[in-house]
Design a protein around this motif. Structure first.
Motif, PDB file in Angstrom:
ATOM      1  N   THR A  52       0.826  -1.208   0.000  1.00 31.09           N
ATOM      2  CA  THR A  52       0.000   0.000   0.000  1.00 31.09           C
ATOM      3  C   THR A  52       0.860   1.258   0.000  1.00 31.09           C
ATOM      4  O   THR A  52       0.448   2.287  -0.523  1.00 31.09           O
ATOM      5  N   GLU A  53       2.079   1.167   0.546  1.00 30.29           N
ATOM      6  CA  GLU A  53       2.979   2.322   0.515  1.00 30.29           C
ATOM      7  C   GLU A  53       3.450   2.603  -0.905  1.00 30.29           C
ATOM      8  O   GLU A  53       3.538   3.760  -1.321  1.00 30.29           O
ATOM      9  N   VAL A  54       3.725   1.556  -1.663  1.00 28.01           N
ATOM     10  CA  VAL A  54       4.143   1.726  -3.055  1.00 28.01           C
ATOM     11  C   VAL A  54       3.005   2.355  -3.858  1.00 28.01           C
ATOM     12  O   VAL A  54       3.227   3.271  -4.662  1.00 28.01           O
ATOM     13  N   LYS A  55       1.784   1.907  -3.631  1.00 24.68           N
ATOM     14  CA  LYS A  55       0.632   2.477  -4.344  1.00 24.68           C
ATOM     15  C   LYS A  55       0.452   3.946  -3.991  1.00 24.68           C
ATOM     16  O   LYS A  55       0.125   4.769  -4.856  1.00 24.68           O
ATOM     17  N   SER A  56       0.668   4.280  -2.732  1.00 21.36           N
ATOM     18  CA  SER A  56       0.548   5.666  -2.302  1.00 21.36           C
ATOM     19  C   SER A  56       1.638   6.532  -2.938  1.00 21.36           C
ATOM     20  O   SER A  56       1.373   7.671  -3.331  1.00 21.36           O
ATOM     21  N   ILE A  57       2.856   5.985  -3.057  1.00 22.63           N
ATOM     22  CA  ILE A  57       3.946   6.727  -3.712  1.00 22.63           C
ATOM     23  C   ILE A  57       3.617   6.955  -5.189  1.00 22.63           C
ATOM     24  O   ILE A  57       3.873   8.019  -5.737  1.00 22.63           O
ATOM     25  N   ARG A  58       3.032   5.946  -5.836  1.00 19.22           N
ATOM     26  CA  ARG A  58       2.646   6.103  -7.241  1.00 19.22           C
ATOM     27  C   ARG A  58       1.631   7.230  -7.417  1.00 19.22           C
ATOM     28  O   ARG A  58       1.606   7.896  -8.441  1.00 19.22           O
ATOM     29  N   GLN A  59       0.787   7.448  -6.395  1.00 16.84           N
ATOM     30  CA  GLN A  59      -0.175   8.553  -6.449  1.00 16.84           C
ATOM     31  C   GLN A  59       0.479   9.903  -6.146  1.00 16.84           C
ATOM     32  O   GLN A  59      -0.133  10.939  -6.320  1.00 16.84           O
ATOM     33  N   GLY A  60       1.717   9.867  -5.655  1.00 19.32           N
ATOM     34  CA  GLY A  60       2.445  11.103  -5.396  1.00 19.32           C
ATOM     35  C   GLY A  60       2.247  11.661  -3.999  1.00 19.32           C
ATOM     36  O   GLY A  60       2.546  12.826  -3.757  1.00 19.32           O
ATOM     37  N   SER A  61       1.753  10.868  -3.067  1.00 19.44           N
ATOM     38  CA  SER A  61       1.513  11.383  -1.722  1.00 19.44           C
ATOM     39  C   SER A  61       2.645  10.977  -0.775  1.00 19.44           C
ATOM     40  O   SER A  61       2.470  10.159   0.111  1.00 19.44           O
ATOM     41  N   VAL A  62       3.818  11.562  -1.021  1.00 20.21           N
ATOM     42  CA  VAL A  62       4.994  11.320  -0.194  1.00 20.21           C
ATOM     43  C   VAL A  62       5.687  12.657   0.051  1.00 20.21           C
ATOM     44  O   VAL A  62       5.680  13.537  -0.807  1.00 20.21           O
ATOM     45  N   ASN A  63       6.250  12.822   1.262  1.00 20.58           N
ATOM     46  CA  ASN A  63       6.901  14.072   1.626  1.00 20.58           C
ATOM     47  C   ASN A  63       8.278  13.767   2.197  1.00 20.58           C
ATOM     48  O   ASN A  63       8.410  13.029   3.168  1.00 20.58           O
ATOM     49  N   LEU A  64       9.313  14.342   1.605  1.00 22.08           N
ATOM     50  CA  LEU A  64      10.693  14.135   2.033  1.00 22.08           C
ATOM     51  C   LEU A  64      11.256  15.328   2.798  1.00 22.08           C
ATOM     52  O   LEU A  64      12.445  15.362   3.092  1.00 22.08           O
ATOM     53  N   LYS A  65      10.432  16.290   3.127  1.00 19.63           N
ATOM     54  CA  LYS A  65      10.917  17.578   3.600  1.00 19.63           C
ATOM     55  C   LYS A  65      11.812  17.502   4.846  1.00 19.63           C
ATOM     56  O   LYS A  65      12.887  18.066   4.864  1.00 19.63           O
ATOM     57  N   ASP A  66      11.395  16.845   5.893  1.00 14.17           N
ATOM     58  CA  ASP A  66      12.149  16.850   7.141  1.00 14.17           C
ATOM     59  C   ASP A  66      12.733  15.490   7.484  1.00 14.17           C
ATOM     60  O   ASP A  66      12.868  15.147   8.653  1.00 14.17           O
ATOM     61  N   CYS A  67      13.085  14.704   6.494  1.00 11.47           N
ATOM     62  CA  CYS A  67      13.593  13.370   6.796  1.00 11.47           C
ATOM     63  C   CYS A  67      15.123  13.335   6.726  1.00 11.47           C
ATOM     64  O   CYS A  67      15.754  14.191   6.128  1.00 11.47           O
ATOM     65  N   TYR A  68      15.682  12.338   7.379  1.00 12.88           N
ATOM     66  CA  TYR A  68      17.118  12.139   7.420  1.00 12.88           C
ATOM     67  C   TYR A  68      17.394  10.651   7.546  1.00 12.88           C
ATOM     68  O   TYR A  68      16.474   9.857   7.770  1.00 12.88           O
ATOM     69  N   CYS A  69      18.651  10.254   7.419  1.00 17.31           N
ATOM     70  CA  CYS A  69      19.030   8.845   7.524  1.00 17.31           C
ATOM     71  C   CYS A  69      19.841   8.618   8.787  1.00 17.31           C
ATOM     72  O   CYS A  69      20.601   9.481   9.207  1.00 17.31           O
TER      73      CYS A  69
END
Length: 155
Positions: free
Chosen positions: A36-53
């Motif tokens: 379901t996460e892959v499907k959500s990414i395909r829809q474009g609903s992902v935010n990378l703004k405040d993430c880190y590794c």
């Protein structure tokens, strides 16, 4: 449905990272996701703004990446802000751990994209910018935009 750039389709970009950091090196990593996460990414609903590794116990994790729950995915949806494991070779992770241990260095996800139906993350080995560096970047960007606008008006 192959693109001209080798089957790569960009799903999200972290433009704020280029404003806040100097990117010294770039790396590609896979990411461990649920359906379901892959499907959500395909829809474009992902935010990378405040993430880190983060590197813990020899594994590379991305923290703070927000993937919105899939609209049609009832019980299989996961927590939008959960930590997700990144997939790289062990020696690459150890090399990155050595770089990150240096003062002022960090691993920041720059973009999330599909490469031949697999989700990949572009990581940047980054150094933080000072306030005056950010001002210089903004001034250069504004000057380039002004030149571009005048060239367009001219011709």
């Amino acid at each position: 449905m192959a693109d001209k750039n080798g089957g790569i389709k960009i799903a999200a970009q972290n433009k704020k990272a280029y404003h806040d950091y100097f990117v010294d090196e770039k790396f590609e990593a896979g990411i461990e996701l649920f359906g379901t996460e892959v499907k959500s990414i395909r829809q474009g609903s992902v935010n990378l703004k405040d993430c880190y590794c983060d590197i813990k116990d020899g594994e590379l994790w991305v923290v703070g990446m927000h993937i919105s729950p899939y609209e049609h995915g009832n019980i299989f949806n996961r927590d939008p802000l959960r930590k997700r494991r990144l997939l790289m070779h062990k020696r690459e992770i150890m090399r990155l751990a050595g770089h990150v241990a240096q003062k002022g260095m960090s691993l920041i996800p720059l973009s999330l994209y599909f490469k031949n139906s697999r989700v990949k993350v572009e990581l940047g080995l980054c150094r933080g910018k000072k306030l005056y560096d950010k001002r210089d970047t903004i001034a250069k960007h504004d000057a380039d935009r002004e030149i571009e606008r005048r060239m367009k008006d001219r011709g």
